[in-house]
Design an enzyme around this catalytic site. Structure first.
Site, PDB file in Angstrom:
ATOM      1  N   ASN A  97      41.537  40.092  35.962  1.00 18.98           N
ATOM      2  CA  ASN A  97      40.646  40.954  35.192  1.00 18.98           C
ATOM      3  C   ASN A  97      39.566  40.126  34.504  1.00 18.98           C
ATOM      4  O   ASN A  97      39.794  38.989  34.091  1.00 18.98           O
ATOM      5  CB  ASN A  97      41.421  41.836  34.203  1.00 18.98           C
ATOM      6  CG  ASN A  97      42.260  41.077  33.203  1.00 18.98           C
ATOM      7  OD1 ASN A  97      42.938  40.118  33.534  1.00 18.98           O
ATOM      8  ND2 ASN A  97      42.247  41.531  31.966  1.00 18.98           N
ATOM      9  N   GLU A 113      36.812  40.877  31.574  1.00 19.85           N
ATOM     10  CA  GLU A 113      36.310  41.819  30.570  1.00 19.85           C
ATOM     11  C   GLU A 113      34.843  41.561  30.257  1.00 19.85           C
ATOM     12  O   GLU A 113      34.288  40.509  30.596  1.00 19.85           O
ATOM     13  CB  GLU A 113      37.138  41.703  29.288  1.00 19.85           C
ATOM     14  CG  GLU A 113      38.569  42.138  29.468  1.00 19.85           C
ATOM     15  CD  GLU A 113      39.393  42.036  28.201  1.00 19.85           C
ATOM     16  OE1 GLU A 113      40.519  42.538  28.217  1.00 19.85           O
ATOM     17  OE2 GLU A 113      38.931  41.443  27.196  1.00 19.85           O
ATOM     18  N   CYS A 126      38.736  45.031  37.101  1.00 25.52           N
ATOM     19  CA  CYS A 126      40.200  44.926  37.182  1.00 25.52           C
ATOM     20  C   CYS A 126      40.603  43.842  38.177  1.00 25.52           C
ATOM     21  O   CYS A 126      39.871  43.525  39.115  1.00 25.52           O
ATOM     22  CB  CYS A 126      40.801  46.251  37.616  1.00 25.52           C
ATOM     23  SG  CYS A 126      40.555  47.604  36.455  1.00 25.52           S
ATOM     24  N   GLU A 149      42.912  44.004  40.497  1.00 26.40           N
ATOM     25  CA  GLU A 149      43.076  44.548  41.852  1.00 26.40           C
ATOM     26  C   GLU A 149      41.727  44.664  42.553  1.00 26.40           C
ATOM     27  O   GLU A 149      41.594  44.328  43.736  1.00 26.40           O
ATOM     28  CB  GLU A 149      43.739  45.930  41.798  1.00 26.40           C
ATOM     29  CG  GLU A 149      45.111  45.930  41.168  1.00 26.40           C
ATOM     30  CD  GLU A 149      45.098  46.158  39.652  1.00 26.40           C
ATOM     31  OE1 GLU A 149      46.125  46.613  39.130  1.00 26.40           O
ATOM     32  OE2 GLU A 149      44.080  45.879  38.992  1.00 26.40           O
ATOM     33  N   CYS A 155      45.266  50.965  37.456  1.00 26.30           N
ATOM     34  CA  CYS A 155      44.542  52.117  36.895  1.00 26.30           C
ATOM     35  C   CYS A 155      44.194  53.094  38.024  1.00 26.30           C
ATOM     36  O   CYS A 155      44.324  52.763  39.204  1.00 26.30           O
ATOM     37  CB  CYS A 155      43.286  51.657  36.166  1.00 26.30           C
ATOM     38  SG  CYS A 155      41.948  51.106  37.251  1.00 26.30           S
ATOM     39  N   CYS A 199      41.651  51.740  40.585  1.00 27.61           N
ATOM     40  CA  CYS A 199      42.216  50.730  41.488  1.00 27.61           C
ATOM     41  C   CYS A 199      43.196  51.350  42.474  1.00 27.61           C
ATOM     42  O   CYS A 199      43.307  50.894  43.607  1.00 27.61           O
ATOM     43  CB  CYS A 199      42.873  49.603  40.691  1.00 27.61           C
ATOM     44  SG  CYS A 199      41.634  48.510  39.955  1.00 27.61           S
TER      45      CYS A 199
END
Length: 130
Positions: free
Chosen positions: A39, A41, A50, A52, A83, A86
């Protein structure tokens, strides 16, 4: 290197200065190659990426478009599921029966599949007209 080891290693590279919640992901492509992502940010939420999505992007950048196995790891008391976005990305590049291993840094794990993560997934068949 196992898929879990790859996800665990890349998790350490996560850029998570705001949430401090590092996630690592690894996907195995149809050719057997392992691609990883973590990830990333951004102070302008929700502009981050993310883990993934990063692993899938690395796979596609390498010229591959089918994954056959997924592993996601986070420092959480119980396994963290991808999420919704993803889940849709995984469904784009993997069949429903693709195994998804959800792990924690302390050991607890869960196994699922792409179909179990995203029942009734929107797919290419929805774009076709009779």
């Amino acid at each position: 290197m196992s898929l879990l080891d790859a996800a665990r290693a890349v998790r350490e590279n996560a850029y998570a200065p705001y949430s401090h919640f590092k996630v690592g992901a690894a996907v195995r492509s149809k050719t057997g190659m392992i691609y990883v992502g973590c990830n990333v940010e951004n102070v302008a939420y929700p502009e981050g990426t993310c883990a993934e999505a990063g692993a899938i992007a690395a796979m596609v950048a390498a010229g591959e478009t089918e994954l056959i196995e997924v592993c996601v790891i986070a420092d959480s008391p119980h396994p963290v599921s991808p999420c919704g976005g993803c889940r849709q990305k995984l469904a784009e590049f993997g069949r429903g029966d693709v195994p998804v291993r959800l792990a924690t840094v302390d050991g607890p794990e869960a196994m699922t599949t792409i179909s179990d993560l995203l029942p009734g997934a929107f797919d290419q068949s929805h774009m076709e007209r009779a």
